[in-house]
Design a protein around this motif. Structure first.
Motif, mmCIF file in Angstrom:
data_model
loop_
_atom_site.group_PDB
_atom_site.id
_atom_site.type_symbol
_atom_site.label_atom_id
_atom_site.label_comp_id
_atom_site.label_asym_id
_atom_site.label_seq_id
_atom_site.Cartn_x
_atom_site.Cartn_y
_atom_site.Cartn_z
ATOM 1 N N UNK A 47 1.308 -14.897 9.701
ATOM 2 C CA UNK A 47 1.359 -13.986 10.838
ATOM 3 C C UNK A 47 2.242 -12.776 10.525
ATOM 4 N N UNK A 48 3.306 -12.988 9.765
ATOM 5 C CA UNK A 48 4.100 -11.842 9.325
ATOM 6 C C UNK A 48 3.241 -10.886 8.499
ATOM 7 N N UNK A 49 2.412 -11.439 7.626
ATOM 8 C CA UNK A 49 1.548 -10.611 6.778
ATOM 9 C C UNK A 49 0.565 -9.787 7.616
ATOM 10 N N UNK A 50 0.165 -10.368 8.739
ATOM 11 C CA UNK A 50 -0.757 -9.657 9.633
ATOM 12 C C UNK A 50 -0.199 -8.317 10.082
ATOM 13 N N UNK A 51 1.114 -8.240 10.172
ATOM 14 C CA UNK A 51 1.764 -7.035 10.694
ATOM 15 C C UNK A 51 2.086 -6.023 9.604
ATOM 16 N N UNK A 52 1.773 -6.342 8.357
ATOM 17 C CA UNK A 52 2.202 -5.474 7.262
ATOM 18 C C UNK A 52 1.340 -4.211 7.178
ATOM 19 N N UNK A 53 0.037 -4.381 7.189
ATOM 20 C CA UNK A 53 -0.856 -3.215 7.117
ATOM 21 C C UNK A 53 -2.247 -3.606 7.613
ATOM 22 N N UNK A 54 -3.058 -2.600 7.820
ATOM 23 C CA UNK A 54 -4.399 -2.832 8.379
ATOM 24 C C UNK A 54 -5.258 -3.719 7.486
ATOM 25 N N UNK A 55 -5.185 -3.470 6.170
ATOM 26 C CA UNK A 55 -6.014 -4.249 5.243
ATOM 27 C C UNK A 55 -5.726 -5.739 5.388
ATOM 28 N N UNK A 56 -4.446 -6.075 5.430
ATOM 29 C CA UNK A 56 -4.083 -7.491 5.547
ATOM 30 C C UNK A 56 -4.455 -8.034 6.919
ATOM 31 N N UNK A 57 -4.243 -7.215 7.942
ATOM 32 C CA UNK A 57 -4.589 -7.646 9.300
ATOM 33 C C UNK A 57 -6.074 -7.998 9.384
#
Lengths: 416, 163
Positions: A47-57
């Protein structure tokens, strides 16, 4: 000399040869490689990764990803002591209780200095109000307080079934990972003369991709029937009578496309049984229990198999017998795995339910419902160790596999 | 690493040629730790020169170094080998800079070196674990491309993960 070139697939994607001069970043990794990395993380880190950038989200929010994630998601524990807590190891591996016990001879009641799951850093999962409720329910439920769903019924594919403690049929489905919940529809049809509505479990039908909740309905005339609710719809459908007219279906356990319950306490030995509901066809079956000593038996999963724990009294000590159905679906394949000695300071003869919560590599975590404590047993030991936590008193706990599945998608049937 | 082979060995040698023309002569047992090469050896047979146009010599060399270690350690059936391999793997990834790490990871993926991919992805995963969103961005030099308010919305929905 024969020459061959290995350029078999998508040479652009792996063109590190020409990119040698370039400095690569994590964003240059092929998607399927990055997915391998994500799948090694805990849900919290994902979930932290989801907030990193659009591509990851976008990658993490894709149905393909949460299917992959669900396929390899690891079992953890869900505690409730008013709030909800998921005990998920940070590295996304199996829970390890090896260092999580105290000697039963320990002088202090509660101590666990070397507790490995560090419950003090427990993850708090507040219940969030979401917009996934069916639109015609929005007004009706906008003021509902969720504190009233105090009973953890069970968890299936990361969705948790909750109910009120009174048997009035109120319940909710909750995904602690996404923070979403939906309320089960109130009963509308034909509920005169009903003395009891009991939410009894959540299961999943792989064929139609449906999540189903089962409740037991008892009427004034003593008749008992079961109703099934497809999560995302607004109704309950009767599926007919329940074997033995059982009202008390306890320890709902979802395994192999069916829900299983124990049906024991108030019945004669002859009808003591495991009742199963096939979620494909909504048909009940009743199966006799293996020849277990003692009366108080619970159902759970051990090493991927249906398992039964029964308590019996021998030479002034309580013993928990653990039986496992070696071959799923083969009701003849019950095998007694081991018998565990229980040291209680004030042992009560043959009294208390010990629920198998979680197993890993042959080790077993048991929850003593009457005293609300956790016990841990590893193969080869003669008795159990108590798992203590400074933070939890009088908690409920169930086995729970955190998933990213979105209730919104289930309700709208998107991405399924 | 392009070796002069001591031809007394009974093991077969394969020639691997990287994108920049650097060649490696390696024992079959070593090269076949890589799934892609194993498949080719099984399909094509006979002694071959295998061209790998997507892997640079520097990284192919490192991949083969890893294969060699694991192939050697696997031939002895000591129980301690698992430990040795683990220790060696730890050393192997410990000081990798990110650029090398990703080049290796792509090479390993391209060559279907499943075990090596597992090792290297685990290394990247360990760089994410326990970090806050800002720290992850900093570690990987990623700029947020969310619209104003978008990130807050995601955080709000999953607030438990940020406490």
């Amino acid at each position: 000399m024969k020459r061959i070139r290995l350029a078999s697939y998508d040479s652009q994607k792996h063109d590190t040869g020409n990119k040698f001069q370039l400095v690569l970043s994590v964003m240059d990794l092929p998607e399927e490689v990055f997915v391998i990395i994500l799948l090694k993380l805990s849900v919290r880190s994902i979930i932290s990764c989801k907030c990193v950038c659009k591509t990851w989200l976008n990658l993490i929010s894709s149905p393909q990803f949460f299917k992959l994630h669900m396929a390899q998601a690891r079992t953890s524990l869900l505690f409730r002591d008013g709030d909800y807590y998921v005990a998920e190891p940070e590295d996304g591996r199996d829970l390890d209780f090896k260092y999580c016990w105290c000697e039963t001879k320990c002088n202090r009641n509660y101590c666990c200095a070397s507790c490995n799951i560090r419950m003090s850093s427990k993850l708090k999962c507040p219940m969030h109000k979401t917009r996934v409720m069916l639109s015609n329910q929005d007004d009706q439920y906008s003021n509902v307080s969720f504190d009233k769903y105090t009973r953890l019924i069970n968890s299936c594919n990361g969705l948790v079934c909750l109910a009120e403690s009174s048997d009035d049929g109120h319940g909710a489905i909750y995904n602690p990972t996404t923070g979403e919940f939906i309320i089960l529809p109130q009963t509308l049809n034909n509920h005169e003369n009903v003395t009891l509505f009991r939410v009894s479990g959540l299961g999943y039908n792989t064929k139609n991709n449906d999540y189903k909740v089962i409740r037991i309905v008892q009427r004034n005339d003593g008749s008992v029937e079961a109703e099934v609710h497809k999560v995302g719809t607004n109704s309950w459908k009767s599926v007919g009578s329940v074997p033995h007219s059982a009202v008390r279906l306890v320890f709902p356990t979802y395994l192999g496309g069916a829900l299983h319950w124990a049906h024991d306490k108030y019945m004669k030995m002859a009808t003591r049984s495991i009742i199963s509901l096939d979620l494909d066809n909504d048909k009940f079956e009743s199966h006799p229990m293996p020849p277990i000593n003692g009366k108080e038996t619970s159902v759970g999963v051990f090493g991927g198999c249906l398992c039964i724990c029964g308590l019996h009294w021998k030479e002034n000590l309580n013993y928990i017998d653990v039986w496992v159905m070696k071959k799923n679906g083969d009701w003849e394949s019950w095998t007694k795995m081991f018998s565990i000695k229980v040291h209680d300071r004030f042992p009560v003869r043959g009294f208390g339910y010990y629920l198998p919560i979680y197993s890993s590599n042959g080790a077993l975590l048991l929850y003593r419902i009457t005293h609300r404590v956790l016990l841990y047993y590893d193969q080869g030991w003669t008795d159990v160790k108590h798992v203590h936590s400074r933070d939890f008193y009088g908690f409920q706990v169930i086995c729970h596999t955190p998933t990213l599945i979105s209730l919104r998608d289930i309700v709208t049937r998107e991405n399924m | 690493m392009s070796s002069s082979s001591t031809t007394t060995t009974t093991t077969r040698l394969l020639m691997l040629k990287a994108s920049d023309g650097v060649t490696f002569e390696v024992e079959e047992a070593v090269a076949t730790k890589l799934g892609a090469i194993n498949n080719m050896v099984e399909e094509e047979g006979s002694e071959d020169l295998i061209c790998l146009p997507n892997v640079n010599g520097k990284f192919l060399g490192m991949v083969l170094e890893w294969c060699k270690k694991h192939a050697n350690n696997n031939t002895n059936s000591d129980k301690g080998n698992d430990e040795v391999n683990k220790w060696w793997d730890k050393e192997f990834v410990m000081d990798l800079d990110q650029n090398t790490l990703y080049h290796l990871l792509m090479a390993a993926d391209y060559l279907s070196g499943t075990e090596l991919v597992d090792l290297l992805t685990e290394k990247v995963a360990s760089m994410i674990r326990g970090k806050k969103v800002e720290e992850i961005r900093e570690t990987f030099k990623i700029k947020s491309d969310f619209l104003p308010g978008q990130e807050e919305e995601i955080r709000k929905k999953n607030s438990w993960a940020f406490e």
